[in-house]
Write a protein that holds these residues in place. Structure first.
Motif, PDB file in Angstrom:
ATOM      1  N   THR A  43      -8.854 -11.210   3.240  1.00 16.09           N
ATOM      2  CA  THR A  43      -8.940  -9.843   3.763  1.00 16.09           C
ATOM      3  C   THR A  43      -7.548  -9.327   4.101  1.00 16.09           C
ATOM      4  OG1 THR A  43     -11.147 -10.254   4.654  1.00 16.09           O
ATOM      5  CG2 THR A  43      -9.928  -8.399   5.599  1.00 16.09           C
ATOM      6  N   LEU A  44      -6.742 -10.184   4.724  1.00 18.87           N
ATOM      7  CA  LEU A  44      -5.369  -9.807   5.053  1.00 18.87           C
ATOM      8  C   LEU A  44      -4.574  -9.470   3.791  1.00 18.87           C
ATOM      9  CD1 LEU A  44      -3.556  -9.615   7.604  1.00 18.87           C
ATOM     10  CD2 LEU A  44      -2.699 -11.876   6.978  1.00 18.87           C
ATOM     11  N   ARG A  45      -4.736 -10.283   2.753  1.00 20.05           N
ATOM     12  CA  ARG A  45      -4.056 -10.014   1.478  1.00 20.05           C
ATOM     13  C   ARG A  45      -4.501  -8.675   0.890  1.00 20.05           C
ATOM     14  NH1 ARG A  45      -4.729 -16.038  -0.827  1.00 20.05           N
ATOM     15  NH2 ARG A  45      -2.736 -16.871  -0.082  1.00 20.05           N
ATOM     16  N   ARG A  51      -5.506  -2.647  -1.143  1.00 19.24           N
ATOM     17  CA  ARG A  51      -6.774  -2.599  -1.876  1.00 19.24           C
ATOM     18  C   ARG A  51      -7.957  -2.401  -0.935  1.00 19.24           C
ATOM     19  NH1 ARG A  51      -4.827  -7.530  -3.879  1.00 19.24           N
ATOM     20  NH2 ARG A  51      -6.617  -8.503  -2.905  1.00 19.24           N
ATOM     21  N   GLN A  52      -7.777  -2.739   0.325  1.00 19.45           N
ATOM     22  CA  GLN A  52      -8.838  -2.583   1.316  1.00 19.45           C
ATOM     23  C   GLN A  52      -8.331  -1.636   2.389  1.00 19.45           C
ATOM     24  OE1 GLN A  52     -10.802  -6.164   2.548  1.00 19.45           O
ATOM     25  NE2 GLN A  52     -11.403  -5.306   4.521  1.00 19.45           N
ATOM     26  N   LEU A  90       5.248  -3.853  -6.434  1.00 17.60           N
ATOM     27  CA  LEU A  90       4.654  -3.479  -7.721  1.00 17.60           C
ATOM     28  C   LEU A  90       3.217  -3.001  -7.551  1.00 17.60           C
ATOM     29  CD1 LEU A  90       5.997  -6.276 -10.105  1.00 17.60           C
ATOM     30  CD2 LEU A  90       6.580  -3.838 -10.149  1.00 17.60           C
ATOM     31  N   ALA A  91       2.457  -3.693  -6.718  1.00 18.47           N
ATOM     32  CA  ALA A  91       1.058  -3.300  -6.474  1.00 18.47           C
ATOM     33  C   ALA A  91       1.002  -1.924  -5.818  1.00 18.47           C
ATOM     34  CB  ALA A  91       0.360  -4.340  -5.611  1.00 18.47           C
ATOM     35  N   TRP A  92       1.878  -1.681  -4.834  1.00 13.66           N
ATOM     36  CA  TRP A  92       1.894  -0.385  -4.153  1.00 13.66           C
ATOM     37  C   TRP A  92       2.307   0.723  -5.108  1.00 13.66           C
ATOM     38  CZ3 TRP A  92       5.437  -2.653   0.170  1.00 13.66           C
ATOM     39  CH2 TRP A  92       4.708  -3.539   0.964  1.00 13.66           C
TER      40      TRP A  92
END
Length: 142
Positions: A43-45, A51-52, A90-92
């Motif tokens: 969840t932290l990840r 993503r959450q 990169l994800a952001w």
């Protein structure tokens, strides 16, 4: 010769052990309005990868991070999340440029992190344990 080698190895082990104590001890912090006292690592990840967008009880989460090259951010990313800072970036960037998400709120230093998390309901961030004060709560990682 054997005694010198053994003594040298013992000395090396002591220096290695001493330097481990100097490593940054990074903790996850949250605003006092956050109901959880702990979060699962996955969840932290998901929260820090943006993503959450809510905490497990449905509360909206506001994510605060330090700059990519900040030593505390590097330690948090690598040791807690298990990713490199550039992977988070990169994800952001992917989410922002595709229009499917947003980047977290970036603060310049730990003092600003503490102030931002303390004053923003539902917020989450991280600092060195030595920087902790009573304005925020610590979240354990399951």
């Amino acid at each position: 010769m054997r005694r010198m080698l053994t003594g040298g190895l013992l000395l090396l082990a002591l220096f290695s052990f001493g330097s481990r104590g100097d490593e940054l001890a990074v903790i996850v912090i949250a605003n006092r309005t956050v109901q959880q006292s702990s979060l699962p690592l996955e969840t932290l990840r998901a929260i820090f990868a943006m993503r959450q967008r809510t905490l497990p009880h449905g509360q909206a989460v506001h994510v605060f991070v330090l700059p990519d090259d900040h030593p505390v951010h590097e330690e948090f990313s690598k040791k807690i999340l298990g990713v490199y800072p550039h992977q988070l970036r990169l994800a952001w960037d992917r989410a922002v440029f595709s229009g499917t998400g947003q980047a977290p709120n970036e603060v310049e230093n730990e003092a600003e992190m503490l102030e931002s998390v303390a004053s923003t309901p539902g917020s989450i961030g991280y600092i060195k344990q030595s920087s902790l004060n009573d304005q925020v709560r610590v979240l354990d990682i399951e």
